[in-house]
Motif scaffolding. Sequence first.
Motif, PDB file in Angstrom:
ATOM      1  N   SER A 118       0.816  -1.207   0.000  1.00 42.88           N
ATOM      2  CA  SER A 118       0.000   0.000   0.000  1.00 42.88           C
ATOM      3  C   SER A 118       0.855   1.264   0.000  1.00 42.88           C
ATOM      4  N   THR A 119       0.349   2.294  -0.644  1.00 40.63           N
ATOM      5  CA  THR A 119       1.038   3.587  -0.646  1.00 40.63           C
ATOM      6  C   THR A 119       0.609   4.447   0.541  1.00 40.63           C
ATOM      7  N   GLU A 120      -0.304   3.925   1.362  1.00 44.01           N
ATOM      8  CA  GLU A 120      -0.819   4.695   2.500  1.00 44.01           C
ATOM      9  C   GLU A 120       0.177   4.800   3.650  1.00 44.01           C
ATOM     10  N   LYS A 121       1.107   3.857   3.740  1.00 45.84           N
ATOM     11  CA  LYS A 121       2.059   3.843   4.848  1.00 45.84           C
ATOM     12  C   LYS A 121       3.475   3.757   4.286  1.00 45.84           C
ATOM     13  N   PRO A 122       4.431   4.354   4.975  1.00 51.37           N
ATOM     14  CA  PRO A 122       5.821   4.247   4.523  1.00 51.37           C
ATOM     15  C   PRO A 122       6.280   2.784   4.523  1.00 51.37           C
ATOM     16  N   ARG A 123       7.108   2.442   3.574  1.00 54.13           N
ATOM     17  CA  ARG A 123       7.701   1.108   3.534  1.00 54.13           C
ATOM     18  C   ARG A 123       9.046   1.173   4.254  1.00 54.13           C
ATOM     19  N   VAL A 124       9.313   0.196   5.095  1.00 57.14           N
ATOM     20  CA  VAL A 124      10.601   0.100   5.780  1.00 57.14           C
ATOM     21  C   VAL A 124      11.305  -1.118   5.197  1.00 57.14           C
ATOM     22  N   MET A 125      12.400  -0.859   4.486  1.00 61.38           N
ATOM     23  CA  MET A 125      13.095  -1.931   3.788  1.00 61.38           C
ATOM     24  C   MET A 125      14.515  -2.059   4.297  1.00 61.38           C
ATOM     25  N   MET A 126      14.998  -3.275   4.287  1.00 63.68           N
ATOM     26  CA  MET A 126      16.381  -3.496   4.697  1.00 63.68           C
ATOM     27  C   MET A 126      17.179  -3.988   3.504  1.00 63.68           C
ATOM     28  N   THR A 127      18.475  -3.710   3.564  1.00 67.64           N
ATOM     29  CA  THR A 127      19.346  -4.162   2.493  1.00 67.64           C
ATOM     30  C   THR A 127      20.788  -4.241   2.969  1.00 67.64           C
ATOM     31  N   HIS A 128      21.537  -5.089   2.283  1.00 72.57           N
ATOM     32  CA  HIS A 128      22.972  -5.224   2.530  1.00 72.57           C
ATOM     33  C   HIS A 128      23.763  -4.852   1.278  1.00 72.57           C
ATOM     34  N   VAL A 129      23.110  -4.262   0.293  1.00 73.63           N
ATOM     35  CA  VAL A 129      23.792  -4.007  -0.979  1.00 73.63           C
ATOM     36  C   VAL A 129      24.868  -2.942  -0.828  1.00 73.63           C
ATOM     37  N   PRO A 130      25.920  -3.049  -1.636  1.00 74.51           N
ATOM     38  CA  PRO A 130      26.923  -1.975  -1.640  1.00 74.51           C
ATOM     39  C   PRO A 130      26.318  -0.698  -2.227  1.00 74.51           C
ATOM     40  N   VAL A 131      26.905   0.423  -1.913  1.00 76.60           N
ATOM     41  CA  VAL A 131      26.388   1.716  -2.368  1.00 76.60           C
ATOM     42  C   VAL A 131      26.185   1.731  -3.882  1.00 76.60           C
ATOM     43  N   ASP A 132      27.060   1.083  -4.615  1.00 78.03           N
ATOM     44  CA  ASP A 132      26.954   1.057  -6.086  1.00 78.03           C
ATOM     45  C   ASP A 132      25.648   0.448  -6.577  1.00 78.03           C
TER      46      ASP A 132
END
Length: 140
Positions: A96-110
């Motif tokens: 849903s676009t009604e609430k912020p999404r909280v996402m996690m990641t380990h990707v490098p900055v690139d």
Amino acid sequence: MADKPKPFLGVNVINGFKWPPLVRDTNPEKVANFKVRDDDVFVLTYPKAETHWAQELVRNIMCKGNKDKVKEDYANSSAGGPIEFVDTCEKFDSLSTEKPRVMMTHVPVDVLPKQVLEGKGKEYEEWDSFFEEYLKTDSK
């Protein structure tokens, strides 16, 4: 005699980076082109750095420590893990676009979504300021 532990299932090498088996050849490109919303929050950590815990802390900050609101707002939003894993970008797109999404990641900055590098969304990567904000929340 005890069985020897099984070796790690391997890594995928994509564009010179080593990735865990849950990352397919097309996933880094999907992450880089992921459509970021203004209210998206990215928890950026190293692998095995308590990322899930940090993600839960961010959700609690966003809900001002209200545990019921955290459960209500984020019950179905984990989308299966870090954004670089198989199909996770698609799962986050469907939220849903009604609430912020909280996402996690380990990707490098690139490999971060290009829009994050352009300043869209929010990042939690500086632990000092993160804990300052966490300690300011009202736990009632």
